[in-house]
Motif scaffolding. Structure first.
Motif, short mmCIF file in Angstrom:
data_model
loop_
_atom_site.label_atom_id
_atom_site.label_comp_id
_atom_site.label_asym_id
_atom_site.label_seq_id
_atom_site.Cartn_x
_atom_site.Cartn_y
_atom_site.Cartn_z
N CYS A 292 35.34 -20.95 18.14
CA CYS A 292 34.43 -19.84 18.41
C CYS A 292 35.19 -18.51 18.32
N GLU A 294 34.44 -13.98 18.10
CA GLU A 294 33.46 -12.89 18.22
C GLU A 294 33.18 -12.35 16.82
N ARG A 295 31.92 -12.43 16.41
CA ARG A 295 31.56 -11.95 15.08
C ARG A 295 31.72 -10.43 15.00
#
Length: 351
Positions: A292, A294-295
C-alpha cells in the motif's frame, strides 16, 4: 519562498494540461503562454496571462523561472536551446525531439551551459513507480530474469481526424510505447538489443496499430511489450493506474506490468509482490503481499520537481541525455519493425 513563474510554450492539448496543473499549484504561477494561432491568444486572455506568438519574445519579455515546452516535436530543439541560452530551465515534453541529432544537440547545449533540461516522462514521478524502483533496487526480486508489459487500448475513430496521426510518426510506437520503453529503462536497466513486429491490418493506415516487441537488456533480462491502440481492452497503464482523470476508473483491478526475478516478482500498478516464504520451488506455495502506498498526481510532482531543479535543490530525474536514450531505444523499435532485423540502440546513435 516566492512562487516560481512558469511559462507554457505550446497551448495544444498537452500544453493546456500543464496549464491546469500549474493553476492548481501552490508553489508556482502561470506567467505567460506562447502559441502562434489566434485561439492560443484567446486562451491566454481567458486566463488573464500574457500571450506571445513567438517563444523567444516570451522568454525575453517575461523572463520566467522555468518553461514547459509542449510544441510539435520538430521544434523542441530550437525552443529548448533558446531557454538554455537565457538560463531558463525547461521541461521538454516527450519525446525530447523528433530526431537523435536534435536530442543530442539539446543535451550538449544543456551540459555546456550548465542549465538542466528535464524531459516530460511523467510516469517516473508516480509514487507507484518510485516504490517499484525502490523494491527492485533493494534486490527484493533478486536478479531480474524477464518482464512483460501490456499496452492495449482503443482509440476511437475521431482520434484520427487529425491527419498526422495516420501518417508515419503518428502511430502508437512513437506516441505511446515510448512511455513503456522509458519505464523499462528506469526500472529494469538499459536496452542492449531490439526485435519487433508491427501490423496495420485493422485500420490499414500508413502507421501501425499493433506491435509486439522483444528487448534484451544489458543485464541479460528479457522483456516483451504487447501494444495495440485498436484493442477493446483495459490492459494499459493509462487506464489501469488511475493517474489521469481523462480515463474512467476500471471496474476491477487491472495489472499491466509484470517484472520477475530469481527471488520474487512484482505486478504493476497494483504493487503485488510475489515471493516464496520458505522453499523456493514451483511445488511450494508462493506468497503475495499487496504493498500500500499513498497515491499522488505525477504531473503535479513533476512540476514541483522542475521548480526544485531550477532552484538547485535537486538533480533532474530525467535529463536531456537520459531522454535521448529513451528516444534512441524507441526509434530502434521502429527500425526493427521495418527491417525485421535485431537492432542495437547504441548503433542508432552512430548512424
Amino acid at each position: 519562498m516566492t512562487m516560481a513563474t512558469v511559462a507554457v510554450i505550446g497551448a495544444g492539448a498537452i500544453g493546456r494540461a500543464h496549464v491546469e496543473t500549474i493553476r492548481r499549484s501552490d508553489t508556482c504561477r502561470l506567467a505567460a503562454i506562447a502559441e502562434p494561432v489566434a485561439k492560443g491568444r484567446a486562451y491566454a486572455e481567458s486566463l488573464g496571462v500574457r500571450w506571445f506568438a513567438e517563444p523567444r519574445d516570451l522568454l525575453d519579455g517575461v523572463k520566467p523561472d522555468v518553461a514547459i515546452i509542449a510544441t510539435p516535436n520538430a521544434t523542441h530543439r530550437e525552443v529548448a536551446v533558446a531557454c538554455i541560452e537565457r538560463g531558463i530551465v525547461p521541461l521538454v515534453e516527450k519525446p525530447i525531439a523528433s530526431t537523435l541529432a536534435d536530442a543530442a544537440a539539446i543535451a550538449t547545449a544543456s551540459e555546456r551551459a550548465g542549465v538542466p533540461v528535464l524531459v516530460g516522462h511523467h510516469r517516473r514521478h508516480n509514487p507507484i513507480i518510485r516504490k517499484a524502483r525502490a523494491i527492485i533496487g533493494e534486490g527484493a526480486l533478486g536478479r531480474l530474469t524477464n518482464a512483460s508489459v501490456l499496452s492495449t487500448f482503443y482509440k476511437p475513430a475521431d482520434y484520427f481526424e487529425m491527419a498526422w496521426r495516420r501518417e508515419p510518426g503518428g502511430g502508437p510506437i512513437l506516441i505511446n510505447l515510448i512511455h513503456e520503453i522509458d519505464l523499462i529503462r528506469h526500472l529494469c536497466g538499459e536496452i542492449a538489443s531490439v526485435q519487433a513486429i508491427a501490423s496495420n491490418a485493422v485500420r490499414g493506415f500508413a502507421v501501425e496499430d499493433s506491435a509486439v516487441v522483444l528487448l534484451r537488456l544489458v543485464n541479460g533480462a528479457l522483456v516483451t511489450l504487447n501494444l495495440s491502440d485498436t484493442a477493446a481492452a483495459p490492459w494499459s497503464w493509462d487506464l489501469a493506474s488511475g493517474e489521469s482523470p481523462n480515463y474512467p476508473p476500471q471496474p476491477a483491478a487491472v495489472q499491466t506490468h509484470f517484472i520477475s526475478g530469481t527471488e520474487g516478482s512484482l505486478a504493476l500498478p497494483t504493487l503485488d509482490h510475489w515471493r516464496y516464504t520458505s522453499t523456493k520451488s514451483w511445488f511450494a506455495p508462493i506468497g503475495r503481499e499487496s504493498i500500500c502506498i499513498e497515491r499522488g498526481n505525477p504531473y503535479r510532482a513533476q512540476l514541483e520537481h522542475l521548480v526544485r531543479v531550477a532552484r538547485g535543490e535537486e538533480s533532474a530525474l530525467i535529463s536531456a541525455r537520459d531522454g535521448m536514450l529513451t528516444l534512441q531505444a524507441t526509434l530502434a523499435v521502429h527500425k526493427a519493425t521495418k527491417t525485421g532485423q535485431i537492432v542495437r540502440p547504441d548503433q542508432e546513435a552512430e548512424s
